[in-house]
Write an enzyme that holds these catalytic residues in place. Structure first.
Site: not given
Ligand code: PBG
Length: 325
Positions: A196, A206, A218, A234, A249, A275
């Site tokens: 991600k 958000r 982040k 990962e 993502k 989104s």
């Protein structure tokens, strides 16, 4: 000209093209994200996601029944937590009677065969707006993982089929698997958001959940978009720790990552058509600059072609209508 091979032979009619098409979308490919809010009979438009809504639980249940009739069999739940319930530890996330837990039960009750996946991360519940607990301006890994494991058990308890940790803390897949095992949830799956990335394309989401970070960004937990090898690392670690499905993502700026991860792990791979990717198509279509339906089909096909076995997308209802025509 005398040619040995004419590639256009296989493109000359729609019937031939469909005969040789390598990638076909079906309703089985899609996961439908749903945003749930407190209240009754609420259908609240999300400004930056035209055509998408936050629903109260009663309307969510109606929507889920409708999705099932369309052939969509999997939902991914997100809840919007009221401000007064947010705190530093996101404790509302563990409330057995919280909105998420009530939603899981109500949906299972109304449409028992619908697969329910639940977002596991602290950002909607955390007064700092981060996916983990903040102490001295830092997102603390191990305390957060402990809470995420408890949150996962709480979702499993309510009846979730899959928990979907989207937080990017280290070690959380192993911790969640262990917690599920210890509590005898041997049928609950884990869809790990393994790769991600820290992306600007999460903006509209958000807005939808009022979950923007209270300070900073982040980047100390979500991945740097410069990196590809790290995504494979990962994904392989999450596979080893017991993930059932590996997610990449966002999707569209990361098609190379989806392919790389698909080649590296022997697990189903999902991609999240997020989104901002939805908003871009909606905005350009509204301006009359692209054909919305064609853009939906082309982008979702590209995500599947890149290696995704399943796709979470806000276009799920649109696409099932388009492919059934
Ligand atoms: C947070 C979470 C995010 C999304 C899913 N879970 C946003 C973020 O990391 O800030 C984004 C989904 C989207 O943009 O459609 N745990």
């Amino acid at each position: 000209m005398i040619l040995q091979r004419r590639n256009r032979i296989l493109r000359q009619s729609s019937a031939i093209r469909s005969l040789v098409a390598e990638t076909i979308l079906t309703p089985n490919d899609f996961i439908v994200p749903l945003f749930i809010v407190e209240g009754e009979n609420v259908t609240d438009p999300i400004a930056s996601m035209p055509g998408y809504y936050r629903y109260s639980l009663d309307n969510t249940v109606k929507e889920v029944k409708h999705l099932w009739l369309l052939g969509l069999k999997c939902v991914l739940l997100f809840v919007k937590c009221n401000n007064e319930l947010k705190n530093h530890y996101g404790t509302e996330a563990l409330n057995a009677d919280g909105l998420m837990q009530r939603s899981i039960k109500a949906i299972k009750n109304a449409v028992p065969d619908m697969l329910i996946m639940t977002d596991v991360a602290l950002d909607p519940f955390n007064s700092d707006g981060h996916d983990g607990v903040v102490e001295n301006g830092e997102i603390v890994n191990d305390i957060t993982v402990d809470i995420l494991a408890k949150m996962s058990v709480s979702h499993a308890q309510a009846g979730a089929n899959f928990v979907a940790p989207s937080d990017m803390m280290d070690g959380r897949i192993a911790a969640i698997r262990k917690a599920l095992e210890e509590n005898n949830f041997t049928k609950t799956g884990i869809m790990a958001y393994s790769a991600k990335y820290a992306s600007c394309f999460y903006g509209p989401f958000r807005d939808a959940l009022d979950s923007a970070p209270g300070f900073g960004d982040k980047k100390t937990y979500q991945m740097d978009y410069c990196n590809r090898t790290e995504a494979v690392k990962e994904a392989m670690m999450d596979a080893d720790e017991g993930a059932d499905i590996i997610m990449v993502k966002p999707a569209l700026s990361y098609l190379d990552i989806i392919r790389e991860v698909k080649n590296a792990v022997d697990l189903p791979v999902s991609a999240y058509n997020i989104s901002g990717e939805y908003a871009m198509i909606k905005a350009a279509a509204k301006m009359g600059w692209i054909d919305e339906n064609k853009a939906i089909l082309e982008t979702l096909t590209s995500i599947k072609r890149s290696g995704a076995d399943m796709i979470a997308t806000y276009f799920a209802k649109d696409v099932v209508k388009l492919i059934s025509q």
